[in-house]
Scaffold this motif. Structure first.
Motif, PDB file in Angstrom:
ATOM      1  N   ASN A  11      12.297  -2.548  -6.570  1.00  0.00           N
ATOM      2  CA  ASN A  11      11.048  -2.953  -6.834  1.00  0.00           C
ATOM      3  C   ASN A  11      10.636  -3.535  -5.609  1.00  0.00           C
ATOM      4  O   ASN A  11      10.996  -3.696  -4.826  1.00  0.00           O
ATOM      5  CB  ASN A  11      10.977  -3.956  -8.070  1.00  0.00           C
ATOM      6  CG  ASN A  11      11.868  -5.311  -7.741  1.00  0.00           C
ATOM      7  OD1 ASN A  11      11.812  -5.966  -6.700  1.00  0.00           O
ATOM      8  ND2 ASN A  11      12.940  -5.612  -8.624  1.00  0.00           N
ATOM      9  N   ILE A  12       9.139  -3.702  -5.997  1.00  0.00           N
ATOM     10  CA  ILE A  12       8.225  -4.184  -4.885  1.00  0.00           C
ATOM     11  C   ILE A  12       8.716  -5.575  -4.360  1.00  0.00           C
ATOM     12  O   ILE A  12       8.526  -5.977  -3.037  1.00  0.00           O
ATOM     13  CB  ILE A  12       6.675  -4.112  -5.263  1.00  0.00           C
ATOM     14  CG1 ILE A  12       5.816  -4.467  -3.960  1.00  0.00           C
ATOM     15  CG2 ILE A  12       6.458  -5.297  -6.392  1.00  0.00           C
ATOM     16  CD1 ILE A  12       5.690  -3.197  -2.977  1.00  0.00           C
ATOM     17  N   ASP A  13       9.058  -6.382  -5.145  1.00  0.00           N
ATOM     18  CA  ASP A  13       9.605  -7.623  -4.625  1.00  0.00           C
ATOM     19  C   ASP A  13      10.796  -7.505  -3.738  1.00  0.00           C
ATOM     20  O   ASP A  13      10.904  -8.245  -2.746  1.00  0.00           O
ATOM     21  CB  ASP A  13      10.058  -8.843  -6.012  1.00  0.00           C
ATOM     22  CG  ASP A  13       8.521  -9.064  -6.787  1.00  0.00           C
ATOM     23  OD1 ASP A  13       7.525  -9.277  -5.992  1.00  0.00           O
ATOM     24  OD2 ASP A  13       8.612  -9.347  -7.874  1.00  0.00           O
ATOM     25  N   GLN A  14      11.759  -6.839  -4.228  1.00  0.00           N
ATOM     26  CA  GLN A  14      12.999  -6.626  -3.366  1.00  0.00           C
ATOM     27  C   GLN A  14      12.419  -6.042  -1.963  1.00  0.00           C
ATOM     28  O   GLN A  14      12.868  -6.335  -0.836  1.00  0.00           O
ATOM     29  CB  GLN A  14      14.063  -5.627  -4.055  1.00  0.00           C
ATOM     30  CG  GLN A  14      14.982  -6.422  -4.968  1.00  0.00           C
ATOM     31  CD  GLN A  14      15.869  -5.531  -5.518  1.00  0.00           C
ATOM     32  OE1 GLN A  14      15.783  -4.211  -5.250  1.00  0.00           O
ATOM     33  NE2 GLN A  14      16.693  -5.966  -6.236  1.00  0.00           N
ATOM     34  N   ALA A  15      11.398  -4.870  -2.127  1.00  0.00           N
ATOM     35  CA  ALA A  15      10.976  -4.462  -0.905  1.00  0.00           C
ATOM     36  C   ALA A  15      10.493  -5.214   0.249  1.00  0.00           C
ATOM     37  O   ALA A  15      10.841  -5.229   1.230  1.00  0.00           O
ATOM     38  CB  ALA A  15      10.029  -3.363  -1.243  1.00  0.00           C
ATOM     39  N   LYS A  16       9.532  -6.220  -0.333  1.00  0.00           N
ATOM     40  CA  LYS A  16       9.202  -7.243   0.531  1.00  0.00           C
ATOM     41  C   LYS A  16      10.092  -8.226   1.045  1.00  0.00           C
ATOM     42  O   LYS A  16       9.888  -8.401   2.342  1.00  0.00           O
ATOM     43  CB  LYS A  16       7.913  -8.001  -0.186  1.00  0.00           C
ATOM     44  CG  LYS A  16       6.657  -7.244  -0.584  1.00  0.00           C
ATOM     45  CD  LYS A  16       5.616  -7.986  -1.364  1.00  0.00           C
ATOM     46  CE  LYS A  16       4.389  -7.340  -1.517  1.00  0.00           C
ATOM     47  NZ  LYS A  16       3.423  -7.927  -2.419  1.00  0.00           N
ATOM     48  N   PRO A  43      13.968   3.888  -6.761  1.00  0.00           N
ATOM     49  CA  PRO A  43      14.293   2.952  -5.584  1.00  0.00           C
ATOM     50  C   PRO A  43      13.996   3.729  -3.973  1.00  0.00           C
ATOM     51  O   PRO A  43      13.855   4.883  -4.356  1.00  0.00           O
ATOM     52  CB  PRO A  43      15.909   2.560  -5.636  1.00  0.00           C
ATOM     53  CG  PRO A  43      16.413   3.735  -6.126  1.00  0.00           C
ATOM     54  CD  PRO A  43      15.387   4.336  -6.995  1.00  0.00           C
ATOM     55  N   TYR A  44      13.602   3.150  -3.271  1.00  0.00           N
ATOM     56  CA  TYR A  44      13.737   3.634  -1.858  1.00  0.00           C
ATOM     57  C   TYR A  44      14.141   2.745  -0.956  1.00  0.00           C
ATOM     58  O   TYR A  44      14.905   1.547  -1.202  1.00  0.00           O
ATOM     59  CB  TYR A  44      11.937   3.738  -1.503  1.00  0.00           C
ATOM     60  CG  TYR A  44      11.185   2.594  -1.320  1.00  0.00           C
ATOM     61  CD1 TYR A  44      11.375   1.688  -0.447  1.00  0.00           C
ATOM     62  CD2 TYR A  44      10.118   2.719  -2.350  1.00  0.00           C
ATOM     63  CE1 TYR A  44      10.602   0.601  -0.809  1.00  0.00           C
ATOM     64  CE2 TYR A  44       9.338   1.684  -2.530  1.00  0.00           C
ATOM     65  CZ  TYR A  44       9.569   0.399  -1.719  1.00  0.00           C
ATOM     66  OH  TYR A  44       8.449  -0.500  -1.760  1.00  0.00           O
ATOM     67  N   MET A  45      14.115   3.172   0.380  1.00  0.00           N
ATOM     68  CA  MET A  45      14.991   2.401   1.492  1.00  0.00           C
ATOM     69  C   MET A  45      14.124   1.642   2.392  1.00  0.00           C
ATOM     70  O   MET A  45      13.051   2.261   2.636  1.00  0.00           O
ATOM     71  CB  MET A  45      15.793   3.287   2.358  1.00  0.00           C
ATOM     72  CG  MET A  45      16.914   4.589   1.747  1.00  0.00           C
ATOM     73  SD  MET A  45      18.177   3.568   0.860  1.00  0.00           S
ATOM     74  CE  MET A  45      18.964   2.689   2.220  1.00  0.00           C
ATOM     75  N   ILE A  46      14.420   0.325   2.557  1.00  0.00           N
ATOM     76  CA  ILE A  46      13.999  -0.427   3.851  1.00  0.00           C
ATOM     77  C   ILE A  46      14.899  -0.509   4.882  1.00  0.00           C
ATOM     78  O   ILE A  46      16.100  -1.009   4.596  1.00  0.00           O
ATOM     79  CB  ILE A  46      13.470  -1.677   3.175  1.00  0.00           C
ATOM     80  CG1 ILE A  46      12.354  -1.455   2.011  1.00  0.00           C
ATOM     81  CG2 ILE A  46      13.135  -2.646   4.325  1.00  0.00           C
ATOM     82  CD1 ILE A  46      11.310  -1.136   2.413  1.00  0.00           C
ATOM     83  N   GLN A  51       0.752  -1.159  -0.036  1.00  0.00           N
ATOM     84  CA  GLN A  51      -0.017  -0.125   0.017  1.00  0.00           C
ATOM     85  C   GLN A  51       0.693   1.290  -0.004  1.00  0.00           C
ATOM     86  O   GLN A  51       0.593   2.009  -0.932  1.00  0.00           O
ATOM     87  CB  GLN A  51      -0.899   0.312   1.337  1.00  0.00           C
ATOM     88  CG  GLN A  51      -2.141  -0.681   1.014  1.00  0.00           C
ATOM     89  CD  GLN A  51      -2.969  -1.057   2.481  1.00  0.00           C
ATOM     90  OE1 GLN A  51      -2.706  -0.075   3.234  1.00  0.00           O
ATOM     91  NE2 GLN A  51      -3.859  -1.776   2.483  1.00  0.00           N
ATOM     92  N   LYS A  52       1.785   1.241   0.752  1.00  0.00           N
ATOM     93  CA  LYS A  52       2.637   2.436   1.149  1.00  0.00           C
ATOM     94  C   LYS A  52       3.401   2.682  -0.015  1.00  0.00           C
ATOM     95  O   LYS A  52       4.058   3.760  -0.373  1.00  0.00           O
ATOM     96  CB  LYS A  52       3.373   2.494   2.353  1.00  0.00           C
ATOM     97  CG  LYS A  52       2.022   2.928   3.573  1.00  0.00           C
ATOM     98  CD  LYS A  52       2.789   2.694   4.873  1.00  0.00           C
ATOM     99  CE  LYS A  52       1.387   2.872   5.681  1.00  0.00           C
ATOM    100  NZ  LYS A  52       1.594   2.522   7.309  1.00  0.00           N
ATOM    101  N   SER A  53       3.948   1.639  -0.663  1.00  0.00           N
ATOM    102  CA  SER A  53       4.766   1.648  -1.885  1.00  0.00           C
ATOM    103  C   SER A  53       4.365   2.580  -2.928  1.00  0.00           C
ATOM    104  O   SER A  53       5.067   3.262  -3.890  1.00  0.00           O
ATOM    105  CB  SER A  53       5.122   0.208  -2.448  1.00  0.00           C
ATOM    106  OG  SER A  53       6.170   0.054  -3.379  1.00  0.00           O
ATOM    107  N   GLU A  54       3.018   2.670  -3.010  1.00  0.00           N
ATOM    108  CA  GLU A  54       2.530   3.422  -4.099  1.00  0.00           C
ATOM    109  C   GLU A  54       2.712   4.964  -4.022  1.00  0.00           C
ATOM    110  O   GLU A  54       2.602   5.710  -5.222  1.00  0.00           O
ATOM    111  CB  GLU A  54       0.746   3.310  -4.052  1.00  0.00           C
ATOM    112  CG  GLU A  54       0.506   1.853  -4.322  1.00  0.00           C
ATOM    113  CD  GLU A  54      -1.078   1.554  -4.156  1.00  0.00           C
ATOM    114  OE1 GLU A  54      -1.775   2.523  -3.946  1.00  0.00           O
ATOM    115  OE2 GLU A  54      -1.429   0.383  -4.416  1.00  0.00           O
TER     116      GLU A  54
END
Lengths: 348, 82
Positions: free
Chosen positions: A178-183, A163-166, A155-158
């Motif tokens: 990407n979203i897969d990496q983020a998860k 890229p963003y940091m986790i 949700q918040k990824s939208e």
């Protein structure tokens, strides 16, 4: 002037590829012109290298993990204090600070002085609170949000561009493309450091860090800026150089003044190509590269001990620019009996 | 164009910017040009010194000199207000 004899407890002896600040803090204290120090190393795991550096530590004790709670910690510290009569204790881990702050008054009753941030100072600079912190104290900070579940990541990824940091709440940071990496990073970080995990805007630029010490009244006792020159795959500095950058010092001074910061700190900043400065993290303790500041002329651990004891401290005004540190690895050979003794008795 | 006041350079051609922590290596001609810039010599004076000392066509020098200045700007080694 005669040196004062002091017994000082120091944690963070994990001088690994993700080093704690304990060993450089001890090194700084050993070079103090004000104190003769007896160093009590405090460790959480029996393979922390500092335990076996006999020229740096006089005695070492195992501590219970912070997750065991304040009573377990106090019981152990009380035992250690009965043997060692520590004058000062310097906690060096983010993860243990909360427990030590909660027990500060009880430690004082035992005769142990500390000089840590207040609970408010510690809590409000959490990575997850950074946007509010930036707003409150007038700092430019990256956009960030807390994540509590995989649904949150989606949700918040939208609202964030890749890229963003986790980031973990205490340590660890990964760039998600990407979203897969983020998860995947969400799982990795939450398993290690718990929740929340932080999603943070990725700021492109040069990372610069400042080590500093605040006296708790709004005064900056000392500060040295550094740029990482060699970075490990964990993002840690393996080499760095002191900078001549008045803007970094002024930003740090303002943070200390506005927050009345008490204790050691590390301000992590990114300077963008447009010369904008973002504060990306404030670590509430002395960083592992502290010895560079000592070599550059500011023995901040010594100054912190003076503050803890209520001794007068003259603020540092100078440091050497262009001073470089390079870490190296060294195989420390120890006898099995030393390892066995510490592992079974919890002290050596 | 002036080299920033806090830029340090050695006789061996090592240039250090203490604001960014960046360092650079220069060849002999680069060392000489930087030295002259630090002495506040004008562009024409620097070029004529180089032309006198080295066997180089002035058009080629102009081109390389411009390249060199662009590089100094790119690495933020010059004071653009100076």
């Amino acid at each position: 002037m005669d040196k004062i004899n002091l017994t000082i407890g120091v944690t963070g002896l994990n001088n690994t590829d993700n080093p704690g600040p304990g060993v450089p803090v001890i090194r700084a204290l050993r070079e103090s012109h004000a104190f003769n120090t007896r160093i009590i190393g405090l460790a959480y795991e029996n393979l922390e290298p500092g335990i076996y550096m006999k020229d740096l530590v006089d005695k070492v004790y195992m501590l219970p993990y912070p997750t065991d709670g304040t009573e377990a910690l106090l019981q152990r510290i009380s035992y250690i204090q009965s043997k060692e009569s520590m004058d000062v204790l310097i906690p060096n881990f983010d993860a243990e600070l909360f427990t030590f702050m909660k027990t500060e008054a009880r430690l004082k009753e035992m005769g142990i002085h500390t000089f840590m941030p207040t609970l408010l100072q510690y809590e409000e600079r959490h990575k997850s609170q950074l946007p509010a912190y930036g707003k409150k104290y007038g700092m430019r900070v990256p956009k960030s949000v807390e994540l509590f579940s995989l649904e949150d990541v989606s949700q918040k990824s939208e609202k964030y561009d890749f890229p963003y940091m986790i980031k973990g709440k205490f340590y660890d940071a990964y760039i998600a493309g990407n979203i897969d990496q983020a998860k995947s990073y969400f799982h990795k970080v939450s398993a290690k450091w718990g929740l929340p995990v932080i999603m943070q805007e990725y700021i492109t630029g040069t990372e610069v860090n400042v080590i500093a010490l605040g006296d708790g009244k709004g005064n900056m006792i000392g500060a040295v800026p550094m740029k990482k020159q060699y970075i490990t795959d964990k993002g840690k500095a393996w080499g760095g150089i002191t900078l001549d950058d008045p803007v970094l010092l002024e930003t740090t001074r303002q943070i200390i003044e506005k927050t009345k910061w008490r204790g050691g700190m590390e301000v992590e900043m990114i300077r963008t190509d447009d010369n904008e400065l973002y504060v990306i993290e404030i670590n509430p303790r002395i960083p592992a590269w502290a010895y560079l500041a000592v070599a550059a002329g500011q023995n901040l651990p010594e100054a912190l001990v003076k503050l803890a004891l209520g001794l007068p401290v003259k603020p540092f005004t100078e440091y050497s620019k262009g001073k470089i540190f390079i870490r190296y690895s060294w195989d420390l050979i120890i006898d099995f009996n030393d390892f066995q003794k510490f592992s079974t008795l919890g002290e050596s | 164009m002036k080299i920033k006041a806090n830029i340090a350079n050695s006789q061996d051609g090592f240039v250090f910017d203490p604001t960014t922590g960046d360092s650079f290596s220069l060849n002999q001609t680069g060392i000489e040009i930087i030295e002259m810039m630090k002495q506040n010599l004008k562009e024409e004076e620097i070029k004529s010194t180089i032309l006198e000392k080295y066997d180089i066509d002035s058009n080629i020098l102009d081109r390389f000199y411009l390249d060199f200045l662009s590089m100094l700007k790119q690495f933020n080694l010059v004071d653009l207000n100076g």
